[in-house]
Design a protein around this motif. Structure first.
Motif, mmCIF file in Angstrom:
data_model
loop_
_atom_site.group_PDB
_atom_site.id
_atom_site.type_symbol
_atom_site.label_atom_id
_atom_site.label_comp_id
_atom_site.label_asym_id
_atom_site.label_seq_id
_atom_site.Cartn_x
_atom_site.Cartn_y
_atom_site.Cartn_z
ATOM 1 N N LEU A 65 0.847 -1.209 -0.213
ATOM 2 C CA LEU A 65 -0.017 0.056 -0.074
ATOM 3 C C LEU A 65 0.874 1.189 -0.167
ATOM 4 O O LEU A 65 0.508 2.119 -0.723
ATOM 5 C CB LEU A 65 -0.756 0.054 1.141
ATOM 6 C CG LEU A 65 -1.742 1.200 1.548
ATOM 7 C CD1 LEU A 65 -2.805 1.640 0.402
ATOM 8 C CD2 LEU A 65 -2.505 1.222 2.629
ATOM 9 N N ARG A 66 1.883 1.284 0.978
ATOM 10 C CA ARG A 66 2.689 2.532 0.863
ATOM 11 C C ARG A 66 3.230 2.671 -0.589
ATOM 12 O O ARG A 66 3.722 3.864 -0.828
ATOM 13 C CB ARG A 66 3.804 2.224 2.131
ATOM 14 C CG ARG A 66 3.136 2.582 3.437
ATOM 15 C CD ARG A 66 4.474 2.375 4.368
ATOM 16 N NE ARG A 66 4.086 2.783 5.667
ATOM 17 C CZ ARG A 66 4.539 2.401 6.935
ATOM 18 N NH1 ARG A 66 5.738 1.710 6.796
ATOM 19 N NH2 ARG A 66 4.244 2.699 8.002
ATOM 20 N N ASP A 67 3.799 1.680 -1.048
ATOM 21 C CA ASP A 67 4.589 1.791 -2.326
ATOM 22 C C ASP A 67 3.721 2.237 -3.417
ATOM 23 O O ASP A 67 4.215 3.083 -4.082
ATOM 24 C CB ASP A 67 5.215 0.416 -2.653
ATOM 25 C CG ASP A 67 6.377 -0.025 -1.643
ATOM 26 O OD1 ASP A 67 7.006 0.757 -0.890
ATOM 27 O OD2 ASP A 67 6.660 -1.137 -1.616
ATOM 28 N N ALA A 68 2.330 2.008 -3.394
ATOM 29 C CA ALA A 68 1.397 2.208 -4.431
ATOM 30 C C ALA A 68 1.047 3.628 -4.213
ATOM 31 O O ALA A 68 1.138 4.500 -5.195
ATOM 32 C CB ALA A 68 0.342 1.432 -4.276
ATOM 33 N N VAL A 69 0.857 4.116 -2.972
ATOM 34 C CA VAL A 69 0.744 5.599 -2.614
ATOM 35 C C VAL A 69 1.742 6.444 -2.932
ATOM 36 O O VAL A 69 1.668 7.437 -3.722
ATOM 37 C CB VAL A 69 0.283 5.835 -1.136
ATOM 38 C CG1 VAL A 69 0.116 6.988 -0.806
ATOM 39 C CG2 VAL A 69 -0.904 5.026 -0.834
ATOM 40 N N ALA A 70 3.039 6.068 -2.492
ATOM 41 C CA ALA A 70 4.174 6.755 -3.012
ATOM 42 C C ALA A 70 4.434 7.035 -4.395
ATOM 43 O O ALA A 70 4.906 7.987 -5.033
ATOM 44 C CB ALA A 70 5.547 6.157 -2.654
ATOM 45 N N ALA A 71 4.162 5.920 -5.270
ATOM 46 C CA ALA A 71 4.345 5.962 -6.700
ATOM 47 C C ALA A 71 3.199 7.063 -7.516
ATOM 48 O O ALA A 71 3.535 7.196 -8.550
ATOM 49 C CB ALA A 71 4.154 4.681 -7.413
ATOM 50 N N ALA A 72 2.141 6.953 -6.791
ATOM 51 C CA ALA A 72 1.114 7.757 -7.529
ATOM 52 C C ALA A 72 1.388 9.271 -7.455
ATOM 53 O O ALA A 72 2.082 9.674 -6.454
ATOM 54 C CB ALA A 72 -0.214 7.480 -6.801
ATOM 55 N N ASP A 73 0.739 10.034 -8.473
ATOM 56 C CA ASP A 73 0.932 11.388 -8.307
ATOM 57 C C ASP A 73 -0.156 12.001 -7.642
ATOM 58 O O ASP A 73 0.065 12.968 -7.226
ATOM 59 C CB ASP A 73 0.697 11.933 -9.939
ATOM 60 C CG ASP A 73 1.843 11.428 -10.656
ATOM 61 O OD1 ASP A 73 3.065 11.531 -10.473
ATOM 62 O OD2 ASP A 73 1.612 10.927 -11.936
ATOM 63 N N ALA A 74 -1.258 11.364 -7.433
ATOM 64 C CA ALA A 74 -2.284 11.848 -6.541
ATOM 65 C C ALA A 74 -3.269 10.696 -6.011
ATOM 66 O O ALA A 74 -3.105 9.578 -6.611
ATOM 67 C CB ALA A 74 -3.419 12.879 -7.574
ATOM 68 N N LEU A 75 -4.109 11.004 -5.244
ATOM 69 C CA LEU A 75 -5.110 10.158 -4.519
ATOM 70 C C LEU A 75 -6.562 10.537 -4.728
ATOM 71 O O LEU A 75 -6.792 11.626 -4.603
ATOM 72 C CB LEU A 75 -4.751 9.735 -2.795
ATOM 73 C CG LEU A 75 -3.336 9.307 -2.767
ATOM 74 C CD1 LEU A 75 -3.122 9.190 -1.112
ATOM 75 C CD2 LEU A 75 -3.154 8.048 -3.397
ATOM 76 N N LEU A 76 -7.255 9.463 -4.890
ATOM 77 C CA LEU A 76 -8.604 9.696 -5.100
ATOM 78 C C LEU A 76 -9.366 8.625 -4.013
ATOM 79 O O LEU A 76 -9.019 7.573 -4.196
ATOM 80 C CB LEU A 76 -9.447 9.308 -6.279
ATOM 81 C CG LEU A 76 -11.045 9.428 -6.346
ATOM 82 C CD1 LEU A 76 -11.305 10.969 -6.221
ATOM 83 C CD2 LEU A 76 -11.239 9.166 -7.908
#
Length: 188
Positions: A65-76
């Motif tokens: 989860l942390r890695d996916a959040v870090a890799a994204a430019d933004a969160l929805l």
């Protein structure tokens, strides 16, 4: 211009959840040049516990989860309202993404919130609590990007939200504002 990536976290684990369907509709509403992906696996992330948040031995689901959040430019973030507040699964995801304190994956990340409920208040309490949790966690809440859907049982009872032109327009506007905020963050 490079592709902007938006990661969607859904606060309901139920497969047929209208909130999940709204997240799926957001994928269809994505503007050109924007990649929107739903994060799978929130149900596998253990409840946040500082005793297990130890460098080198963070649970695999939490690290993913942390890695996916870090890799994204933004969160929805897409949240229903459970007993007048944010769901435990979404709050837990925010907690994991906020650590280590001061440098978590959500820090400075543009975040938009979509809330939906069967009541006409459109999950206003869960929406407000999610805004608060994200802000305290260090995310950059993009107020202009928020969307709220009320009366979802009637509105989406017979059809998927991706078949609702107004919902797609709202979700597209949400993504447009979120991507603009991500561009401002990158350019700053």
């Amino acid at each position: 211009m490079s592709q902007t990536s938006v990661l969607v976290l859904v606060g309901s684990l139920r497969a047929a959840s209208v909130n999940r369907q709204l997240a799926e509709a957001a994928v269809h509403a994505a503007p050109e040049g924007v990649s929107v992906s739903l994060y799978e696996g929130l149900g596998d992330v253990p409840f946040y516990n500082e005793d297990i948040d130890v460098p080198g031995s963070v649970p695999a689901a939490a690290q993913s989860l942390r890695d996916a959040v870090a890799a994204a430019d933004a969160l929805l973030l897409v949240t229903p309202e459970y007993n007048g507040t944010i769901t435990a699964v979404l709050k837990n995801a925010i907690d994991w993404a906020s650590r280590p304190y001061g440098s978590g994956a959500v820090k400075g990340k543009p975040v938009a919130i979509v809330s939906a409920s069967i009541s006409s208040n459109a999950a206003a309490w869960a929406h407000g609590d999610t805004v608060k949790a994200v802000g305290v966690a260090g995310g950059t809440v993009v107020e202009a990007a928020h969307a709220r859907f009320g009366g979802i049982g009637e509105r989406f009872g017979a059809a998927h939200p991706r078949e609702d032109a107004e919902a797609l327009t709202q979700l597209g506007a949400t993504l447009h504002e979120l991507v603009a905020a991500a561009g401002q963050r990158v350019d700053a």
